[in-house]
Enzyme design. Structure first.
Site, PDB file in Angstrom:
ATOM      1  N   LYS A 217      -7.798  -6.473  14.952  1.00  0.00           N
ATOM      2  CA  LYS A 217      -8.970  -6.350  14.074  1.00  0.00           C
ATOM      3  C   LYS A 217     -10.088  -7.276  14.546  1.00  0.00           C
ATOM      4  O   LYS A 217     -11.255  -6.884  14.558  1.00  0.00           O
ATOM      5  CB  LYS A 217      -8.585  -6.623  12.620  1.00  0.00           C
ATOM      6  CG  LYS A 217      -7.791  -5.442  12.078  1.00  0.00           C
ATOM      7  CD  LYS A 217      -7.560  -5.487  10.600  1.00  0.00           C
ATOM      8  CE  LYS A 217      -6.885  -4.189  10.154  1.00  0.00           C
ATOM      9  NZ  LYS A 217      -5.745  -4.377   9.289  1.00  0.00           N
TER      10      LYS A 217
ATOM     11  N   LYS B 183      -6.045   4.774   9.893  1.00  0.00           N
ATOM     12  CA  LYS B 183      -7.289   4.889   9.129  1.00  0.00           C
ATOM     13  C   LYS B 183      -8.422   4.196   9.875  1.00  0.00           C
ATOM     14  O   LYS B 183      -9.549   4.667   9.924  1.00  0.00           O
ATOM     15  CB  LYS B 183      -7.134   4.222   7.754  1.00  0.00           C
ATOM     16  CG  LYS B 183      -6.207   4.961   6.810  1.00  0.00           C
ATOM     17  CD  LYS B 183      -5.788   4.061   5.625  1.00  0.00           C
ATOM     18  CE  LYS B 183      -4.453   4.491   5.047  1.00  0.00           C
ATOM     19  NZ  LYS B 183      -3.766   3.460   4.266  1.00  0.00           N
TER      20      LYS B 183
ATOM     21  N   LYS C 111      -2.493   5.766  18.398  1.00  0.00           N
ATOM     22  CA  LYS C 111      -1.773   5.698  17.118  1.00  0.00           C
ATOM     23  C   LYS C 111      -2.661   6.215  15.984  1.00  0.00           C
ATOM     24  O   LYS C 111      -3.836   5.842  15.914  1.00  0.00           O
ATOM     25  CB  LYS C 111      -1.386   4.236  16.832  1.00  0.00           C
ATOM     26  CG  LYS C 111      -0.560   4.084  15.573  1.00  0.00           C
ATOM     27  CD  LYS C 111      -0.457   2.636  15.126  1.00  0.00           C
ATOM     28  CE  LYS C 111      -1.504   2.310  14.093  1.00  0.00           C
ATOM     29  NZ  LYS C 111      -1.311   1.095  13.326  1.00  0.00           N
TER      30      LYS C 111
HETATM   31  P1  TYM Z   1      -0.111   0.767   6.002  1.00  0.00           P
HETATM   32  O1  TYM Z   1      -0.661   0.984   4.645  1.00  0.00           O
HETATM   33  O2  TYM Z   1      -1.038   0.612   7.146  1.00  0.00           O
HETATM   34  O3  TYM Z   1       0.880   1.937   6.383  1.00  0.00           O
HETATM   35  C1  TYM Z   1       1.891   2.347   5.481  1.00  0.00           C
HETATM   36  C2  TYM Z   1       3.123   2.751   6.254  1.00  0.00           C
HETATM   37  O4  TYM Z   1       2.815   3.806   7.171  1.00  0.00           O
HETATM   38  C3  TYM Z   1       3.246   3.452   8.474  1.00  0.00           C
HETATM   39  N1  TYM Z   1       2.341   4.036   9.466  1.00  0.00           N
HETATM   40  C4  TYM Z   1       2.746   4.742  10.533  1.00  0.00           C
HETATM   41  N2  TYM Z   1       3.958   5.113  10.953  1.00  0.00           N
HETATM   42  C5  TYM Z   1       4.027   5.848  12.086  1.00  0.00           C
HETATM   43  N3  TYM Z   1       2.939   6.243  12.797  1.00  0.00           N
HETATM   44  C6  TYM Z   1       1.696   5.896  12.408  1.00  0.00           C
HETATM   45  N4  TYM Z   1       0.647   6.301  13.101  1.00  0.00           N
HETATM   46  C7  TYM Z   1       1.555   5.111  11.225  1.00  0.00           C
HETATM   47  N5  TYM Z   1       0.497   4.588  10.562  1.00  0.00           N
HETATM   48  C8  TYM Z   1       0.994   3.929   9.490  1.00  0.00           C
HETATM   49  C9  TYM Z   1       3.196   1.931   8.500  1.00  0.00           C
HETATM   50  O5  TYM Z   1       4.004   1.398   9.517  1.00  0.00           O
HETATM   51  C10 TYM Z   1       3.689   1.600   7.113  1.00  0.00           C
HETATM   52  O6  TYM Z   1       5.094   1.616   7.052  1.00  0.00           O
HETATM   53  N6  TYM Z   1       1.102  -4.027   5.742  1.00  0.00           N
HETATM   54  C11 TYM Z   1       1.517  -2.706   5.385  1.00  0.00           C
HETATM   55  C12 TYM Z   1       1.668  -2.516   3.882  1.00  0.00           C
HETATM   56  C13 TYM Z   1       2.605  -3.493   3.254  1.00  0.00           C
HETATM   57  C14 TYM Z   1       4.020  -3.516   3.410  1.00  0.00           C
HETATM   58  C15 TYM Z   1       4.463  -4.620   2.625  1.00  0.00           C
HETATM   59  C16 TYM Z   1       4.930  -2.728   4.119  1.00  0.00           C
HETATM   60  C17 TYM Z   1       2.234  -4.531   2.455  1.00  0.00           C
HETATM   61  N7  TYM Z   1       3.377  -5.199   2.060  1.00  0.00           N
HETATM   62  C18 TYM Z   1       5.822  -4.963   2.558  1.00  0.00           C
HETATM   63  C19 TYM Z   1       6.285  -3.063   4.038  1.00  0.00           C
HETATM   64  C20 TYM Z   1       6.714  -4.156   3.244  1.00  0.00           C
HETATM   65  C21 TYM Z   1       0.469  -1.727   5.887  1.00  0.00           C
HETATM   66  O7  TYM Z   1      -0.654  -2.075   6.107  1.00  0.00           O
HETATM   67  O8  TYM Z   1       0.909  -0.453   5.971  1.00  0.00           O
END
Ligand code: TYM
Length: 324
Positions: free
Chosen positions: A110, A192, A189
């Site tokens: 970022k 968003k 990848k």
């Molecule tokens: P976030 O909101 O970016 O994404 C949510 C989940 O989707 C998965 N993901 C993907 N998996 C495969 N290919 C992709 N292109 C892809 N894009 C997103 C992410 O790996 C995730 O599992 N920090 C986390 C949110 C969070 C969290 C937590 C997760 C906050 N606290 C505690 C697990 C446990 C996040 O930003 O995910």
């Protein structure tokens, strides 16, 4: 086994979120005790429009329920309904070195994109560790991009336990599904923040247009093509049945298949999976009370665990409050 995971309410959920995380969550609800939350404290690092934030938080709840989360089996709640999480995050920040956070690749990415980092963004992995450790999660089903954060959570649990000579915080393990890294329309990848997503619940015409925009090379229709080099096939193989994947791969190799046809096949596969969920989502949208009720009931379940763990944590640190 206790399963914990979260999804940010920072924009429309996309195929990467579904195939990488939510599909695993829905499957795991059958045999495990599950805590899934909408990480709206985390998304505050990017969404600072209050009305939009409320809408996006509700949208994640609708998406989860439409995709098959059963609130009788799994808890689905807002992160902000568990205030103990931010309390634990503070305590964890006192045992975590700044160097650990400086190594976080998502933070470095970022910053490299010229996003001016807030302290919230910098401390993001600590809040995430608190999210998991507060429920004593055994397993955290996520996509590949989150694995480093889970490893940091393991380190942070150790720092706490060592500092306070206890065994209160449980070391969680990450769990990857069959699609740990779903590519976007440009082959990077799907994310968003890269603007390359295929949203889960756009109307079919918009979804089709998006799929038609997937980047492909200029190999002529009649020439044989290597499916493994194609962005369309890369997504198709994560969605379609084995037979259909083998059949499309054969057509690529034989020549005579245009990328337009491959995109059409992908659109049909996506619609096959998401069409029924879209209808369910439209029904749920009419029932705001039901959705709110699910979030509240689940939060109560989650909060009773969080309360217990926080009480032990405070005692271990010598922090007394009138709540204990
Ligand atoms: P976030 O909101 O970016 O994404 C949510 C989940 O989707 C998965 N993901 C993907 N998996 C495969 N290919 C992709 N292109 C892809 N894009 C997103 C992410 O790996 C995730 O599992 N920090 C986390 C949110 C969070 C969290 C937590 C997760 C906050 N606290 C505690 C697990 C446990 C996040 O930003 O995910």
């Amino acid at each position: 086994m206790r399963v914990v995971s979260g999804i940010q309410s920072s924009g429309k959920l996309h195929l990467g979120n579904y195939l990488g995380a939510i599909a695993q969550h829905i499957e795991m609800q059958e045999k495990n005790e599950c805590f899934f939350f909408i990480a709206n404290y985390h998304s505050l690092t990017t969404i600072q429009d209050p009305k939009l934030h409320i809408q996006l938080t509700r949208d994640v709840a609708l998406d989860y329920l439409a995709l098959g989360l059963d609130p009788e089996k799994a808890a689905l709640f807002r992160q902000t309904d568990i205030p103990e999480v931010t309390e634990l995050a503070w305590i964890l920040s006192t045992v975590t070195g700044k160097g650990l956070l400086e190594r976080a690749t998502s933070y470095k990415d970022k910053v490299a994109k010229n996003i001016s980092p807030s302290m919230g963004l910098f401390c993001y992995p600590i809040l995430m560790a608190a999210d998991i450790l507060i429920y004593r999660g055994d397993v955290v089903p996520v996509g590949k991009d989150q694995v480093q954060h889970i490893e940091m959570t393991q380190d942070i649990a150790n720092y706490f336990n060592q500092t306070f000579a206890c065994d209160i915080l449980k070391r969680p393990e990450p769990k990857l599904g069959v699609a740990p890294l779903v590519p976007g329309v440009d082959g990077q990848k799907m994310s968003k923040s890269y603007g390359n997503t295929i949203s889960l619940f756009d109307p079919p015409s918009k979804m089709r247009k998006r799929i038609m925009s997937i980047k492909t090379d200029s190999t002529p229709v009649e020439s044989p093509k290597d499916p493994e080099q194609c962005n369309v096939f890369a997504i198709y193989k994560l969605l379609a049945t084995e037979d259909k994947v083998a059949d499309l791969a054969k057509q690529y190799r034989a020549g005579g298949l245009g990328y337009g046809d491959a995109k059409k096949a992908l659109f049909e596969a996506v619609e096959g999976q998401l069409g029924p969920a879209r209808e369910k989502r439209e029904q749920l949208e009419q029932d705001a009370d039901y959705v709110e009720d699910v979030l509240r009931t689940s939060a109560n379940r989650a909060r009773s665990v969080a309360h217990e763990v926080m009480s032990e944590v405070r005692t271990a640190c010598g922090l007394a409050t009138i709540r204990d």
